[in-house]
Design an enzyme around this catalytic site. Structure first.
Site, PDB file in Angstrom:
ATOM      1  N   ALA A 130      28.893 -42.827   6.409  1.00  0.00           N
ATOM      2  CA  ALA A 130      29.735 -41.635   6.411  1.00  0.00           C
ATOM      3  C   ALA A 130      28.935 -40.410   5.985  1.00  0.00           C
ATOM      4  CB  ALA A 130      30.924 -41.843   5.479  1.00  0.00           C
ATOM      5  N   HIS A 175      21.788 -24.985  19.313  1.00  0.00           N
ATOM      6  CA  HIS A 175      21.414 -23.586  19.487  1.00  0.00           C
ATOM      7  C   HIS A 175      19.892 -23.431  19.423  1.00  0.00           C
ATOM      8  CE1 HIS A 175      25.476 -21.968  19.303  1.00  0.00           C
ATOM      9  NE2 HIS A 175      25.715 -22.756  18.264  1.00  0.00           N
ATOM     10  N   LYS A 218      18.176 -41.892   7.545  1.00  0.00           N
ATOM     11  CA  LYS A 218      17.007 -42.784   7.562  1.00  0.00           C
ATOM     12  C   LYS A 218      17.496 -44.227   7.511  1.00  0.00           C
ATOM     13  CE  LYS A 218      14.072 -39.449   5.135  1.00  0.00           C
ATOM     14  NZ  LYS A 218      13.443 -39.012   6.387  1.00  0.00           N
TER      15      LYS A 218
END
Length: 274
Positions: A180, A133, A200
């Protein structure tokens, strides 16, 4: 137990079995393959690729190309374009290579270009999108502002952990591990592990020096061309070896503890005698 109660129990069991058998038949009949695409018309759907039933939302499939021997899990949503019927011209929007596994409940939402290489596996509930968006105008609702698109590339051999989110502009190299729950944006180098929000690099492979930081456990190597049955046997063997190793470590620990306790007791007795 009364006869009526016994009959009611038998009837419930029969209905339950019939229901589960019917669901198995429905799942098999609803599986989407190249030979049985149902009402869907993909740009390409390779041999031995299959969508498990029930599927998630699937639309814009004309602009989606899927290679061979892929497994798309249950409730996976796969789309190209803003809405069903959106004409995207002649170019492919979503490409999935060969031998990929997309975990259940995942979403791959393409508007510009999403390219997933070969042998990419994901955990469940992974979200991959090439559109975000826009919010440049502070006076206009964000949902009504023009969206921002950027190409997404996921290199061959990569693994995306459960709940990972791949944002527009993310370019993952080959054999990348995404932990995860990570949120990935930007470029991720080959043979690296990323984690966090935003993700990272936490580990990386150098051909000259190996993994940095070093791996805690060196996994067993899986031979090329191994069958599923052979892989199961290999896993069972590895688990058996690990169990024996853990048992041996436990015995050694108990022996060391016993020796230590005996030495302390002897030392106390010696001091008391003195």
């Amino acid at each position: 137990m009364s006869i009526a109660h016994s009959l009611r129990g038998s009837g419930r069991r029969a209905v339950s079995r019939a229901l589960h058998r019917g669901w198995q038949v429905l799942r098999e009949a609803g599986t989407i393959t190249a030979e049985r695409p149902g009402l869907l018309r993909f740009g390409a759907l390779g041999a031995e690729s299959r969508f498990a039933f029930p599927t998630g939302a699937i639309f814009g499939e004309r602009w989606i190309r899927i290679g061979e021997r892929n497994l798309i899990g249950e409730h996976v949503s796969l789309s190209a374009g803003l809405i069903p019927g959106h004409d995207l011209g002649n170019r492919t929007i979503v490409t999935i290579g060969d031998r990929c596994t997309i975990g259940r409940g995942s979403h791959i939402v393409g508007h510009n270009s999403i390219v997933i290489g070969d042998d990419v596996w994901t955990g469940p509930y992974v979200y991959i999108t090439d559109q975000n968006h826009g919010y440049a105008d502070p006076d206009r609702p964000i949902g009504l502002q023009w969206p921002v698109n950027d190409v997404v590339e996921i290199g061959s051999g990569s693994w995306l952990g459960a709940g990972a989110i791949i944002l527009p502009g993310a370019r993952l190299g080959r054999n990348v591990v995404v932990a995860a729950g990570s949120v990935v944006r930007g470029t991720v180098p080959d043979h690296s592990v990323v984690a966090g929000v935003p993700a990272k690099v936490v580990r990386r492979y150098d051909p000259a020096t190996g993994w940095d930081p070093p791996l805690r456990n060196v996994p067993m190597e899986i031979p090329e061309g191994i069958t599923h049955a052979e892989l199961e046997a290999l896993i069972a063997q590895a688990e058996s070896v690990a169990a024996k190793s853990n048992a041996a470590e436990s015995v050694a620990t108990m022996e060391n503890t016993a020796e230590s306790v005996a030495a302390e007791a002897a030392d106390r007795e010696s001091r008391t005698t003195e």
